[in-house]
Design a protein around this motif. Structure first.
Motif, short mmCIF file in Angstrom:
data_model
loop_
_atom_site.label_atom_id
_atom_site.label_comp_id
_atom_site.label_asym_id
_atom_site.label_seq_id
_atom_site.Cartn_x
_atom_site.Cartn_y
_atom_site.Cartn_z
N GLU A 96 40.18 34.08 41.00
CA GLU A 96 41.48 33.95 40.16
C GLU A 96 41.67 32.89 39.16
N HIS A 103 47.77 32.91 35.01
CA HIS A 103 48.72 32.87 36.18
C HIS A 103 49.92 32.10 35.76
N LEU A 107 47.51 29.05 39.59
CA LEU A 107 47.25 28.63 40.94
C LEU A 107 46.75 27.20 41.11
N LEU A 174 49.97 38.04 42.42
CA LEU A 174 49.54 36.59 42.58
C LEU A 174 47.94 36.53 42.24
#
Ligand SMILES: [Zn+2]
Ligand SMILES: [Zn+2]
Length: 299
Positions: A96, A103, A107, A174
């Motif tokens: 990710e 995001h 992250l 997430l």
């Protein structure tokens, strides 16, 4: 009919196809044990958190322990089965971070406490130690069905508890694109098929036994996410799609460790370089040491 019983892959998708379950395991790996700690660490409603802690305890990922009697208070500790999910979580996190730029908030990076560096996990062969991540040719590891393997047995029933226990709109997102793969039984199956070389619409349809509309939806989703690219009627994994390989093999390895079928494995992986059965081991790309779950922290 025992021949059609769900195999390790189906059981894994039934458990890990729920984003809250993954996020609760992640919090627990970082040290949360009490209800209030999970509630503080996740944007989750009380109803959903209570439900997930109970079902995860029933399914063997957590164990519940009373630490106070008056008033009664419990804490939730990871079982060995839950704790051994860290390679899956680490791989999801890395994918990710690398491939999903939007995001909000971003992250954080991960630190390997042994060497102190910000690192990326690299997947290697447990037998020979050589790298095993899919490269441009994508064929370092060969997959074939084992005795308990078939598409039919690998796809969990649609009436899974995660579908009734929480709507997808509850999820924190997430890991949005990971969940579009492992939170959807047909999407996961289709991606696995792409990894073993299926490329044409009719082949996806005939191999998976899914309705054409289902296949078309998932192919469109993956092309939209740049996981697959369609060139002249043939679908192939992009670099981002190949980057999903560590998640896939870590999840598969976890599933086959904890949900063994009496007749044998669901999927048999072979590492081309050494010719032995492939099992993934994650190493730190900075210091080369074998990673351990307790030695990984967000920065
Ligand atoms: Zn090897
Ligand atoms: Zn390191």
């Amino acid at each position: 009919m025992p021949g059609a019983a769900p195999n390790a892959v189906a059981q894994m998708l039934g458990l890990l196809g729920d984003e809250w379950t993954l996020l609760i395991v992640q919090q627990a790996l970082l040290g949360s044990t009490r209800y209030g700690e999970f509630a503080a660490g996740l944007p989750v409603s009380h109803a959903v958190l209570t439900n997930r802690l109970q079902t995860m305890a029933a399914e063997g990922l957590l164990t519940r322990r009373e630490y106070q009697i008056k008033p009664a208070r419990s804490e939730y500790l990871l079982t060995p089965q839950g704790r051994s999910l860290w390679p899956v979580l680490t791989s999801i996190w890395h994918w990710e971070r690398t491939w999903v730029p939007d995001h909000r908030p971003p992250l954080p990076a991960m630190c390997h406490l042994d060497c102190g560096a910000e690192f990326a996990p690299a997947v290697t062969c447990r037998s020979c130690g050589a790298p095993a991540g899919a490269d441009d040719r994508g064929e370092r590891v060969v997959a074939q069905w084992g005795p308990s393997g078939s598409w039919q047995r690998s796809i969990p029933a649609a009436t899974n508890r995660r579908r009734s226990a929480g709507r997808r709109v509850d999820a924190a997102s997430l890991f949005p694109e990971t969940m579009s793969v492992i939170g959807d039984r047909w999407a996961f199956a289709l991606l696995v098929a792409a990894f073993v070389g299926v490329g044409r619409f009719t082949d996806f349809q005939s191999q998976l036994g899914a309705p054409p509309g289902t296949i078309a939806d998932r192919l469109a989703l993956f092309c939209g996410e740049d996981v697959l690219a369609n060139t002249g009627g043939r679908y192939a994994l992009t670099a981002k799609g190949r980057g999903f390989f560590p998640i896939l093999v870590c999840a598969l390895s976890w599933a086959q460790r904890w949900f063994p079928a009496p007749e044998g494995a669901a999927v048999i992986l072979t590492h081309r370089a050494c010719g032995r059965e492939f099992s993934p081991a994650l190493v730190c790309d900075r210091c080369g040491a074998r990673l351990r779950g307790a030695q990984i922290r967000p920065v």
